[in-house]
Write a protein that holds these residues in place. Sequence first.
Motif, PDB file in Angstrom:
ATOM      1  N   LEU B  21       0.844  -1.203   0.000  1.00 25.20           N
ATOM      2  CA  LEU B  21       0.000   0.000   0.000  1.00 25.20           C
ATOM      3  C   LEU B  21       0.877   1.250   0.000  1.00 25.20           C
ATOM      4  N   ALA B  22       1.923   1.224   0.834  1.00 25.89           N
ATOM      5  CA  ALA B  22       2.785   2.403   0.963  1.00 25.89           C
ATOM      6  C   ALA B  22       3.557   2.673  -0.323  1.00 25.89           C
ATOM      7  N   SER B  23       4.020   1.604  -0.971  1.00 29.56           N
ATOM      8  CA  SER B  23       4.861   1.831  -2.154  1.00 29.56           C
ATOM      9  C   SER B  23       4.052   1.996  -3.430  1.00 29.56           C
ATOM     10  N   SER B  24       2.901   1.320  -3.523  1.00 26.21           N
ATOM     11  CA  SER B  24       2.211   1.267  -4.811  1.00 26.21           C
ATOM     12  C   SER B  24       0.831   1.912  -4.824  1.00 26.21           C
ATOM     13  N   GLY B  25       0.273   2.196  -3.637  1.00 25.60           N
ATOM     14  CA  GLY B  25      -1.065   2.797  -3.593  1.00 25.60           C
ATOM     15  C   GLY B  25      -2.164   1.756  -3.595  1.00 25.60           C
ATOM     16  N   ALA B 101       1.501   6.123   5.149  1.00 26.97           N
ATOM     17  CA  ALA B 101       1.120   5.943   3.743  1.00 26.97           C
ATOM     18  C   ALA B 101       0.052   4.859   3.602  1.00 26.97           C
ATOM     19  N   GLU B 105      -3.759   5.415   2.244  1.00 25.32           N
ATOM     20  CA  GLU B 105      -4.270   4.694   1.074  1.00 25.32           C
ATOM     21  C   GLU B 105      -5.559   3.942   1.429  1.00 25.32           C
ATOM     22  N   VAL B 107      -7.714   4.742   3.876  1.00 27.69           N
ATOM     23  CA  VAL B 107      -8.788   5.726   4.086  1.00 27.69           C
ATOM     24  C   VAL B 107      -9.306   6.200   2.725  1.00 27.69           C
ATOM     25  N   ALA B 108      -8.373   6.486   1.819  1.00 25.42           N
ATOM     26  CA  ALA B 108      -8.774   6.949   0.487  1.00 25.42           C
ATOM     27  C   ALA B 108      -9.565   5.873  -0.250  1.00 25.42           C
ATOM     28  N   ALA B 110     -11.467   3.611   1.113  1.00 29.41           N
ATOM     29  CA  ALA B 110     -12.662   3.177   1.849  1.00 29.41           C
ATOM     30  C   ALA B 110     -13.892   3.896   1.326  1.00 29.41           C
ATOM     31  N   THR B 164      -2.650  13.171   6.131  1.00 28.96           N
ATOM     32  CA  THR B 164      -3.102  13.361   4.745  1.00 28.96           C
ATOM     33  C   THR B 164      -2.138  14.275   4.002  1.00 28.96           C
ATOM     34  N   HIS B 167       1.307  12.696   3.503  1.00 28.00           N
ATOM     35  CA  HIS B 167       1.237  11.653   2.492  1.00 28.00           C
ATOM     36  C   HIS B 167       1.226  12.260   1.092  1.00 28.00           C
ATOM     37  N   LEU B 168       0.528  13.398   0.935  1.00 32.12           N
ATOM     38  CA  LEU B 168       0.418  14.000  -0.394  1.00 32.12           C
ATOM     39  C   LEU B 168       1.742  14.595  -0.862  1.00 32.12           C
TER      40      LEU B 168
END
Lengths: 195, 195
Positions: B21-25, B101, B105, B107-108, B110, B164, B167-168
């Motif tokens: 999740l952290a590296s690839s989204g 991260a 990802e 939360v985004a 969900a 947030t 992360h951005l």
Amino acid sequence: MSLPSRSEARDRVLRATVATLASSGFAATTARAIAATGGFAPGVIYYHFEDLPDLFLATLRWTSEQRISRYSDVLASTPVPALASALRSLYAEDTSSGHVAAVQELVAGAARGSPLAAQVLVEAARWEELAASVLTRFLGGTPFEGFVPVMATAAMAFYLGLETLSHLDGDRTRSDAVFDAMEQGFAMVAGFFDS
Amino acid sequence: MSLPSRSEARDRVLRATVATLASSGFAATTARAIAATGGFAPGVIYYHFEDLPDLFLATLRWTSEQRISRYSDVLASTPVPALASALRSLYAEDTSSGHVAAVQELVAGAARGSPLAAQVLVEAARWEELAASVLTRFLGGTPFEGFVPVMATAAMAFYLGLETLSHLDGDRTRSDAVFDAMEQGFAMVAGFFDS
């Protein structure tokens, strides 16, 4: 009957995009869905915007701009003791207008390093500036003045997180509790400085 | 050579999910991608989890649990004047471990009303509880004690918003500025109460 001006037509697309993001979520916000919400042909979108990413970026800028200008107008004429209740009403508008939902969908849909992610940060900086100007009214000339920039950052991050939670559960008790406490806290601090 | 236990193997899947999740989204975190990150067969995932939504839910619970337990351990033994610098180190761990991260990802990703969204709210309530216990150490027995619950809500919302933004843009100056101010603020408030 006259045709809408170019900028009226553009605003209509932006308004329909906010409404569609709020009702259907990022993934379902296609040109077709936006056009159906707004009652215009999908081609209208491509007359005003290059593509969907361009439209999403413009929508974020537009809804943020609308709300910042509303916050600025209201807060400029609000005396300090009435600030908490003014913020409560403004936040209620943010929610009922679809602004909170649309922004949350755009933030969630913004891939790291994308132009949309960069625009989220630009808008965050604008909200920080607004928060700093309000905080200066409280803290200007006190020993806490130096903390205004970082408190503005904290206020903006807090607001963004509150939006995330409101969006996930549609629950207003959380934000109501915060505005209640803000009202009481302001009253206590005011009493403290007066005594 | 002995086989890993069932719970070790499960943890390995959870760790690989956080890393992916952290590296690839969110969108690119498929069973195949997680398996490639962790160096196991995709079938291992389905031995421990029903499907990807089940795995994402478990991952959110797991990474949140790991971090809450770490925060609790560190903060329990940190004297009040050292809290700000302890929080700074903990937040640095949150970032470097991939926790920030991965949570962002999730939360985004969900969807409103999904079990994952419900789990975000459950975890938010746990973090609120942790914040309340720390705030009680400061404010217990003061006139501000009644504000602890709402301040805990505010702290948690602030932390989520800060995540947030971090992360951005991957920018740590924002959080560093907040922790700097917290250190100075604690020192000022301590001086204020002492005098």
